[in-house]
Motif scaffolding. Structure first.
Motif, PDB file in Angstrom:
ATOM      1  N   PRO A   1       3.664 -68.561 -34.008  1.00 22.41           N
ATOM      2  CA  PRO A   1       3.683 -67.123 -34.247  1.00 22.41           C
ATOM      3  C   PRO A   1       2.994 -66.325 -33.149  1.00 22.41           C
ATOM      4  O   PRO A   1       2.179 -66.845 -32.382  1.00 22.41           O
ATOM      5  N   ILE A   2       3.323 -65.066 -33.067  1.00 27.32           N
ATOM      6  CA  ILE A   2       2.712 -64.055 -32.201  1.00 27.32           C
ATOM      7  C   ILE A   2       3.143 -64.190 -30.736  1.00 27.32           C
ATOM      8  O   ILE A   2       3.724 -63.281 -30.173  1.00 27.32           O
ATOM      9  N   ILE A   3       2.862 -65.326 -30.079  1.00 29.05           N
ATOM     10  CA  ILE A   3       3.253 -65.515 -28.678  1.00 29.05           C
ATOM     11  C   ILE A   3       4.235 -66.688 -28.595  1.00 29.05           C
ATOM     12  O   ILE A   3       3.926 -67.802 -29.011  1.00 29.05           O
ATOM     13  N   ALA A   4       5.434 -66.434 -28.041  1.00 23.98           N
ATOM     14  CA  ALA A   4       6.468 -67.465 -27.960  1.00 23.98           C
ATOM     15  C   ALA A   4       6.028 -68.614 -27.067  1.00 23.98           C
ATOM     16  O   ALA A   4       5.415 -68.404 -26.020  1.00 23.98           O
ATOM     17  N   ARG A   5       6.381 -69.821 -27.450  1.00 23.38           N
ATOM     18  CA  ARG A   5       5.983 -71.001 -26.679  1.00 23.38           C
ATOM     19  C   ARG A   5       6.577 -70.980 -25.270  1.00 23.38           C
ATOM     20  O   ARG A   5       6.024 -71.583 -24.350  1.00 23.38           O
ATOM     21  N   GLU A   6       7.726 -70.296 -25.113  1.00 23.05           N
ATOM     22  CA  GLU A   6       8.344 -70.203 -23.785  1.00 23.05           C
ATOM     23  C   GLU A   6       7.448 -69.504 -22.781  1.00 23.05           C
ATOM     24  O   GLU A   6       7.602 -69.671 -21.562  1.00 23.05           O
ATOM     25  N   GLY A   7       6.508 -68.689 -23.284  1.00 20.28           N
ATOM     26  CA  GLY A   7       5.646 -67.926 -22.393  1.00 20.28           C
ATOM     27  C   GLY A   7       4.293 -68.547 -22.129  1.00 20.28           C
ATOM     28  O   GLY A   7       3.544 -68.066 -21.266  1.00 20.28           O
ATOM     29  N   TRP A   8       3.969 -69.621 -22.858  1.00 18.59           N
ATOM     30  CA  TRP A   8       2.639 -70.207 -22.715  1.00 18.59           C
ATOM     31  C   TRP A   8       2.309 -70.619 -21.279  1.00 18.59           C
ATOM     32  O   TRP A   8       1.225 -70.300 -20.773  1.00 18.59           O
TER      33      TRP A   8
ATOM     34  N   ILE B   1       3.223 -60.032 -19.048  1.00 16.73           N
ATOM     35  CA  ILE B   1       3.714 -61.326 -19.528  1.00 16.73           C
ATOM     36  C   ILE B   1       3.377 -61.509 -21.004  1.00 16.73           C
ATOM     37  O   ILE B   1       4.199 -61.997 -21.798  1.00 16.73           O
ATOM     38  N   LEU B   2       2.177 -61.097 -21.391  1.00 17.95           N
ATOM     39  CA  LEU B   2       1.749 -61.211 -22.785  1.00 17.95           C
ATOM     40  C   LEU B   2       2.663 -60.422 -23.711  1.00 17.95           C
ATOM     41  O   LEU B   2       3.108 -60.920 -24.750  1.00 17.95           O
ATOM     42  N   GLN B   3       2.981 -59.176 -23.329  1.00 18.47           N
ATOM     43  CA  GLN B   3       3.835 -58.372 -24.188  1.00 18.47           C
ATOM     44  C   GLN B   3       5.279 -58.855 -24.159  1.00 18.47           C
ATOM     45  O   GLN B   3       5.991 -58.767 -25.161  1.00 18.47           O
ATOM     46  N   PHE B   4       5.733 -59.395 -23.032  1.00 21.31           N
ATOM     47  CA  PHE B   4       7.111 -59.865 -22.952  1.00 21.31           C
ATOM     48  C   PHE B   4       7.360 -61.052 -23.873  1.00 21.31           C
ATOM     49  O   PHE B   4       8.420 -61.151 -24.512  1.00 21.31           O
ATOM     50  N   PHE B   5       6.385 -61.946 -23.972  1.00 21.04           N
ATOM     51  CA  PHE B   5       6.572 -63.162 -24.747  1.00 21.04           C
ATOM     52  C   PHE B   5       6.021 -63.067 -26.174  1.00 21.04           C
ATOM     53  O   PHE B   5       5.874 -64.084 -26.847  1.00 21.04           O
ATOM     54  N   ARG B   6       5.722 -61.862 -26.634  1.00 20.87           N
ATOM     55  CA  ARG B   6       5.297 -61.731 -28.024  1.00 20.87           C
ATOM     56  C   ARG B   6       6.463 -62.114 -28.929  1.00 20.87           C
ATOM     57  O   ARG B   6       7.627 -61.871 -28.597  1.00 20.87           O
ATOM     58  N   ASP B   7       6.165 -62.727 -30.059  1.00 19.12           N
ATOM     59  CA  ASP B   7       7.215 -63.227 -30.943  1.00 19.12           C
ATOM     60  C   ASP B   7       6.753 -63.132 -32.395  1.00 19.12           C
ATOM     61  O   ASP B   7       6.465 -64.141 -33.038  1.00 19.12           O
ATOM     62  N   PRO B   8       6.668 -61.924 -32.918  1.00 17.88           N
ATOM     63  CA  PRO B   8       6.120 -61.741 -34.275  1.00 17.88           C
ATOM     64  C   PRO B   8       7.091 -62.198 -35.355  1.00 17.88           C
ATOM     65  O   PRO B   8       8.309 -62.200 -35.159  1.00 17.88           O
ATOM     66  N   PRO B   9       6.568 -62.594 -36.525  1.00 14.98           N
ATOM     67  CA  PRO B   9       7.442 -62.883 -37.670  1.00 14.98           C
ATOM     68  C   PRO B   9       8.086 -61.588 -38.154  1.00 14.98           C
ATOM     69  O   PRO B   9       7.543 -60.504 -37.932  1.00 14.98           O
ATOM     70  N   ARG B  10       9.252 -61.705 -38.772  1.00 20.23           N
ATOM     71  CA  ARG B  10      10.003 -60.521 -39.201  1.00 20.23           C
ATOM     72  C   ARG B  10      10.412 -60.619 -40.658  1.00 20.23           C
ATOM     73  O   ARG B  10      10.743 -61.693 -41.157  1.00 20.23           O
ATOM     74  N   LEU B  11      10.427 -59.480 -41.327  1.00 25.79           N
ATOM     75  CA  LEU B  11      10.980 -59.391 -42.682  1.00 25.79           C
ATOM     76  C   LEU B  11      12.487 -59.586 -42.626  1.00 25.79           C
ATOM     77  O   LEU B  11      13.165 -59.011 -41.766  1.00 25.79           O
ATOM     78  N   ILE B  12      13.017 -60.385 -43.541  1.00 22.92           N
ATOM     79  CA  ILE B  12      14.447 -60.659 -43.593  1.00 22.92           C
ATOM     80  C   ILE B  12      15.022 -60.045 -44.860  1.00 22.92           C
ATOM     81  O   ILE B  12      14.662 -60.447 -45.966  1.00 22.92           O
TER      82      ILE B  12
END
Length: 229
Positions: free
Chosen positions: A23-30, A62-73
């Motif tokens: 959550p929060i930061i995508a693994r692609e950006g680590w 880079i931090l903001q680009f790779f953010r990956d928050p959970p979303r309501l479905i």
């Protein structure tokens, strides 16, 4: 803090939040974030904050680009959810180049400030995948759908509807990531891929679908509804 994080991943009022393993930061950006942070820290220590300031700004980008928050479905088995964050740049009747059928096409353009995680628009099974190497023109242009590097999924829903979802690289994007394969099952809002640094997603729908967005609308992945089957 722990309780508040756990609260993110529960069913609420008929809608659910998708629980990602990162959550929060995508693994692609680590790796990018780790390198940028390390370099910024080293320059700060050995050259001073003035020299390091541009590097810290790059790190924040880079931090903001790779953010990956959970979303309501949203609930509703017949809903087609938005597969990406961005702006709707195309809504029209076209020929689906993958299934060779007349279809309704909705395109979402992602700029470098949007979340670039891609999520499944429907519940269904992947019938087939296509990958095409290509060029890297501006993803907002119409010809990007057939000229750029792209990866397409043919998803068949439980009710028998066919949906084609296409990841398209853009002017700056140089990497399409897809983590699923033919015969895999997807659920609405499930994270299945990522496109690095500016891109586009095209969705081809049956002609009977009722589109719920308009040209120019800003949309969020999983939270917003593209259409109703």
């Amino acid at each position: 803090m722990i309780l508040s994080l756990r609260a993110l991943f529960i069913y609420q009022a008929g809608s659910k939040l998708k629980n990602y393993p990162h959550p929060i930061i995508a693994r692609e950006g680590w790796p990018f974030l780790a390198i940028a942070t390390l370099v910024s820290m080293l320059v700060s220590v050995f050259a001073g904050w003035l020299w390091a300031l541009p590097l810290w700004m790059i790190t924040l980008f880079i931090l903001q680009f790779f953010r990956d928050p959970p979303r309501l479905i949203p609930p509703g088995d017949n809903l087609v959810l938005c597969p990406a964050d961005g702006r709707v740049v195309k809504v029209e009747r076209v020929t689906d180049p993958y299934l060779k059928r007349e279809a309704l096409m909705v395109s979402v353009f992602m700029n470098v400030f949007n979340v670039h995680s891609n999520r499944s628009p429907v519940d269904g099974t992947i019938k087939k995948m296509w990958y095409f190497p290509g060029s890297f023109v501006n993803a907002a242009l119409e010809k990007a759908s057939v000229a750029n590097e792209r990866n397409a999924l043919w998803i068949r829903t439980k009710s028998g509807h066919d949906v084609t979802c296409v990841q398209i690289a853009g002017l700056v994007a140089r990497r399409i990531l897809c983590y699923v394969k033919a015969k895999d099952k997807l659920t609405r809002g499930q994270r299945y891929g990522f496109i690095r640094f500016g891109s586009r997603v095209d969705v081809y729908l049956p002609l009977t679908a009722r589109v719920k967005v308009a040209l120019g609308d800003k949309v969020s992945a999983s939270s917003d509804v593209l259409a109703e089957l």
